[in-house]
Scaffold this motif. Structure first.
Motif, PDB file in Angstrom:
ATOM      1  N   SER A  35       4.484  -8.049  93.005  1.00 14.94           N
ATOM      2  CA  SER A  35       3.374  -8.969  92.750  1.00 14.94           C
ATOM      3  C   SER A  35       3.820 -10.208  91.994  1.00 14.94           C
ATOM      4  O   SER A  35       3.067 -11.152  91.870  1.00 14.94           O
ATOM      5  CB  SER A  35       2.259  -8.258  91.984  1.00 14.94           C
ATOM      6  N   SER A  36       5.069 -10.236  91.497  1.00 16.81           N
ATOM      7  CA  SER A  36       5.531 -11.425  90.794  1.00 16.81           C
ATOM      8  C   SER A  36       6.051 -12.487  91.762  1.00 16.81           C
ATOM      9  O   SER A  36       6.262 -13.617  91.369  1.00 16.81           O
ATOM     10  CB  SER A  36       6.644 -11.056  89.799  1.00 16.81           C
ATOM     11  N   ALA A  37       6.267 -12.135  93.026  1.00 21.96           N
ATOM     12  CA  ALA A  37       6.731 -13.115  94.009  1.00 21.96           C
ATOM     13  C   ALA A  37       5.576 -14.044  94.350  1.00 21.96           C
ATOM     14  O   ALA A  37       4.454 -13.607  94.546  1.00 21.96           O
ATOM     15  CB  ALA A  37       7.224 -12.406  95.268  1.00 21.96           C
ATOM     16  N   PRO A  38       5.844 -15.359  94.412  1.00 26.75           N
ATOM     17  CA  PRO A  38       4.751 -16.294  94.720  1.00 26.75           C
ATOM     18  C   PRO A  38       4.298 -16.146  96.162  1.00 26.75           C
ATOM     19  O   PRO A  38       5.084 -15.850  97.042  1.00 26.75           O
ATOM     20  CB  PRO A  38       5.393 -17.668  94.494  1.00 26.75           C
ATOM     21  N   THR A  39       3.014 -16.324  96.358  1.00 27.77           N
ATOM     22  CA  THR A  39       2.464 -16.315  97.708  1.00 27.77           C
ATOM     23  C   THR A  39       2.736 -17.672  98.338  1.00 27.77           C
ATOM     24  O   THR A  39       3.129 -18.625  97.664  1.00 27.77           O
ATOM     25  CB  THR A  39       0.942 -16.066  97.686  1.00 27.77           C
ATOM     26  N   ILE A  40       2.503 -17.781  99.631  1.00 33.67           N
ATOM     27  CA  ILE A  40       2.725 -19.049 100.327  1.00 33.67           C
ATOM     28  C   ILE A  40       1.859 -20.137  99.715  1.00 33.67           C
ATOM     29  O   ILE A  40       2.321 -21.231  99.455  1.00 33.67           O
ATOM     30  CB  ILE A  40       2.447 -18.907 101.836  1.00 33.67           C
ATOM     31  N   SER A  41       0.603 -19.832  99.427  1.00 32.03           N
ATOM     32  CA  SER A  41      -0.282 -20.860  98.875  1.00 32.03           C
ATOM     33  C   SER A  41       0.169 -21.267  97.477  1.00 32.03           C
ATOM     34  O   SER A  41       0.092 -22.434  97.120  1.00 32.03           O
ATOM     35  CB  SER A  41      -1.733 -20.399  98.858  1.00 32.03           C
ATOM     36  N   GLU A  42       0.665 -20.326  96.673  1.00 32.57           N
ATOM     37  CA  GLU A  42       1.151 -20.676  95.343  1.00 32.57           C
ATOM     38  C   GLU A  42       2.401 -21.542  95.441  1.00 32.57           C
ATOM     39  O   GLU A  42       2.554 -22.495  94.692  1.00 32.57           O
ATOM     40  CB  GLU A  42       1.464 -19.416  94.530  1.00 32.57           C
ATOM     41  N   THR A  43       3.285 -21.226  96.369  1.00 27.52           N
ATOM     42  CA  THR A  43       4.497 -22.009  96.549  1.00 27.52           C
ATOM     43  C   THR A  43       4.145 -23.424  96.979  1.00 27.52           C
ATOM     44  O   THR A  43       4.686 -24.392  96.463  1.00 27.52           O
ATOM     45  CB  THR A  43       5.417 -21.355  97.615  1.00 27.52           C
ATOM     46  N   THR A  44       3.213 -23.576  97.898  1.00 35.49           N
ATOM     47  CA  THR A  44       2.794 -24.882  98.376  1.00 35.49           C
ATOM     48  C   THR A  44       2.151 -25.681  97.256  1.00 35.49           C
ATOM     49  O   THR A  44       2.441 -26.853  97.077  1.00 35.49           O
ATOM     50  CB  THR A  44       1.811 -24.736  99.553  1.00 35.49           C
ATOM     51  N   GLU A  45       1.277 -25.059  96.470  1.00 34.81           N
ATOM     52  CA  GLU A  45       0.597 -25.761  95.387  1.00 34.81           C
ATOM     53  C   GLU A  45       1.579 -26.233  94.335  1.00 34.81           C
ATOM     54  O   GLU A  45       1.464 -27.332  93.815  1.00 34.81           O
ATOM     55  CB  GLU A  45      -0.460 -24.852  94.745  1.00 34.81           C
ATOM     56  N   ALA A  46       2.572 -25.386  93.980  1.00 31.20           N
ATOM     57  CA  ALA A  46       3.540 -25.760  92.957  1.00 31.20           C
ATOM     58  C   ALA A  46       4.387 -26.932  93.421  1.00 31.20           C
ATOM     59  O   ALA A  46       4.749 -27.803  92.638  1.00 31.20           O
ATOM     60  CB  ALA A  46       4.426 -24.568  92.615  1.00 31.20           C
ATOM     61  N   ALA A  47       4.720 -26.968  94.709  1.00 33.56           N
ATOM     62  CA  ALA A  47       5.592 -28.011  95.219  1.00 33.56           C
ATOM     63  C   ALA A  47       4.835 -29.310  95.507  1.00 33.56           C
ATOM     64  O   ALA A  47       5.433 -30.364  95.576  1.00 33.56           O
ATOM     65  CB  ALA A  47       6.276 -27.527  96.494  1.00 33.56           C
ATOM     66  N   ALA A  48       3.537 -29.240  95.688  1.00 33.18           N
ATOM     67  CA  ALA A  48       2.762 -30.416  96.059  1.00 33.18           C
ATOM     68  C   ALA A  48       2.151 -31.077  94.834  1.00 33.18           C
ATOM     69  O   ALA A  48       1.021 -30.823  94.473  1.00 33.18           O
ATOM     70  CB  ALA A  48       1.661 -30.026  97.051  1.00 33.18           C
ATOM     71  N   ALA A  49       2.923 -31.939  94.178  1.00 31.91           N
ATOM     72  CA  ALA A  49       2.398 -32.696  93.041  1.00 31.91           C
ATOM     73  C   ALA A  49       1.661 -33.908  93.592  1.00 31.91           C
ATOM     74  O   ALA A  49       2.037 -34.446  94.630  1.00 31.91           O
ATOM     75  CB  ALA A  49       3.536 -33.134  92.144  1.00 31.91           C
ATOM     76  N   PRO A  50       0.617 -34.338  92.903  1.00 33.51           N
ATOM     77  CA  PRO A  50      -0.111 -35.508  93.400  1.00 33.51           C
ATOM     78  C   PRO A  50       0.770 -36.753  93.361  1.00 33.51           C
ATOM     79  O   PRO A  50       1.554 -36.946  92.435  1.00 33.51           O
ATOM     80  CB  PRO A  50      -1.293 -35.630  92.447  1.00 33.51           C
ATOM     81  N   ALA A  51       0.644 -37.570  94.382  1.00 41.07           N
ATOM     82  CA  ALA A  51       1.393 -38.825  94.432  1.00 41.07           C
ATOM     83  C   ALA A  51       0.908 -39.722  93.305  1.00 41.07           C
ATOM     84  O   ALA A  51      -0.272 -39.721  92.960  1.00 41.07           O
ATOM     85  CB  ALA A  51       1.187 -39.496  95.782  1.00 41.07           C
ATOM     86  N   PRO A  52       1.810 -40.515  92.740  1.00 42.64           N
ATOM     87  CA  PRO A  52       1.377 -41.421  91.674  1.00 42.64           C
ATOM     88  C   PRO A  52       0.563 -42.575  92.257  1.00 42.64           C
ATOM     89  O   PRO A  52       0.762 -42.974  93.405  1.00 42.64           O
ATOM     90  CB  PRO A  52       2.706 -41.934  91.106  1.00 42.64           C
ATOM     91  N   THR A  53      -0.339 -43.098  91.468  1.00 39.19           N
ATOM     92  CA  THR A  53      -1.127 -44.257  91.897  1.00 39.19           C
ATOM     93  C   THR A  53      -0.382 -45.530  91.514  1.00 39.19           C
ATOM     94  O   THR A  53       0.481 -45.520  90.627  1.00 39.19           O
ATOM     95  CB  THR A  53      -2.507 -44.275  91.216  1.00 39.19           C
ATOM     96  N   THR A  54      -0.725 -46.619  92.166  1.00 43.68           N
ATOM     97  CA  THR A  54      -0.095 -47.890  91.797  1.00 43.68           C
ATOM     98  C   THR A  54      -0.438 -48.262  90.356  1.00 43.68           C
ATOM     99  O   THR A  54       0.394 -48.833  89.654  1.00 43.68           O
ATOM    100  CB  THR A  54      -0.515 -49.022  92.756  1.00 43.68           C
ATOM    101  N   ALA A  55      -1.629 -47.891  89.914  1.00 40.79           N
ATOM    102  CA  ALA A  55      -2.016 -48.178  88.528  1.00 40.79           C
ATOM    103  C   ALA A  55      -1.119 -47.419  87.545  1.00 40.79           C
ATOM    104  O   ALA A  55      -0.678 -47.983  86.532  1.00 40.79           O
ATOM    105  CB  ALA A  55      -3.482 -47.812  88.296  1.00 40.79           C
TER     106      ALA A  55
END
Length: 161
Positions: A35-55
């Motif tokens: 149960s300590s192994a990340p699920t596919i959705s957890e792996t995707t969420e961790a890797a997908a950081a929000p893009a920075p805004t121009t501001a």
């Protein structure tokens, strides 16, 4: 990153199918689930950081040339910024009476943990042609890359060595 997720999903599906197609009708209680192994959705969420805004990107550059901001605060906005403290102090002193410096950051493109955007710098002496600047994702924060910080430091009479 999408390719990695697809490979992970395919491997997970193959393991799941192999486990379900077993001809053994015995109780599967002896199979231990990690149960300590990340699920596919957890792996995707961790890797997908929000893009920075121009501001956000514009603000990070403006902070670097603000003569009212101390070098330690500026260093916190740069990749490996602590190594640039002396440069930041030198540039801050040089810019004390320089005048306004503004940045126009175009829409960034993001590849993994690196964002790149063309930046135009304007001073009382005129504006530069747009040049690419980069930011890197460090601990969930977009920071000015060391290379881009060195470009700005060089313009501020405090080049990196």
């Amino acid at each position: 990153m999408q390719k990695s997720v697809a490979v992970l999903a395919a491997a997970s599906a193959a393991i799941l199918i192999a486990g379900c197609s077993s001809g053994d009708d015995s109780d599967h209680a002896d199979h231990i689930s990690d149960s300590s192994a990340p699920t596919i959705s957890e792996t995707t969420e961790a890797a997908a950081a929000p893009a920075p805004t121009t501001a956000e990107l514009t603000q990070s550059l403006a902070l670097l040339v603000d003569p009212n901001v101390d070098a330690a605060t500026k260093a916190d906005t740069i990749e490996n910024g602590r190594t640039r403290l002396a440069n930041l102090e030198q540039m801050t002193a040089a810019l004390a009476n320089y005048g306004a410096i503004t940045f126009e950051v175009d829409t960034p493109s993001v590849e993994g943990e690196t964002a790149t955007a063309p930046v135009t710098i304007a001073t009382t002496r005129g504006a530069t042609a747009p040049t690419p600047n980069t930011w890197v994702l460090v601990d969930g924060r977009w920071k000015v890359s060391d290379a881009s910080a060195c470009q700005i430091l060089a313009m501020g009479q405090a080049p990196c060595v």
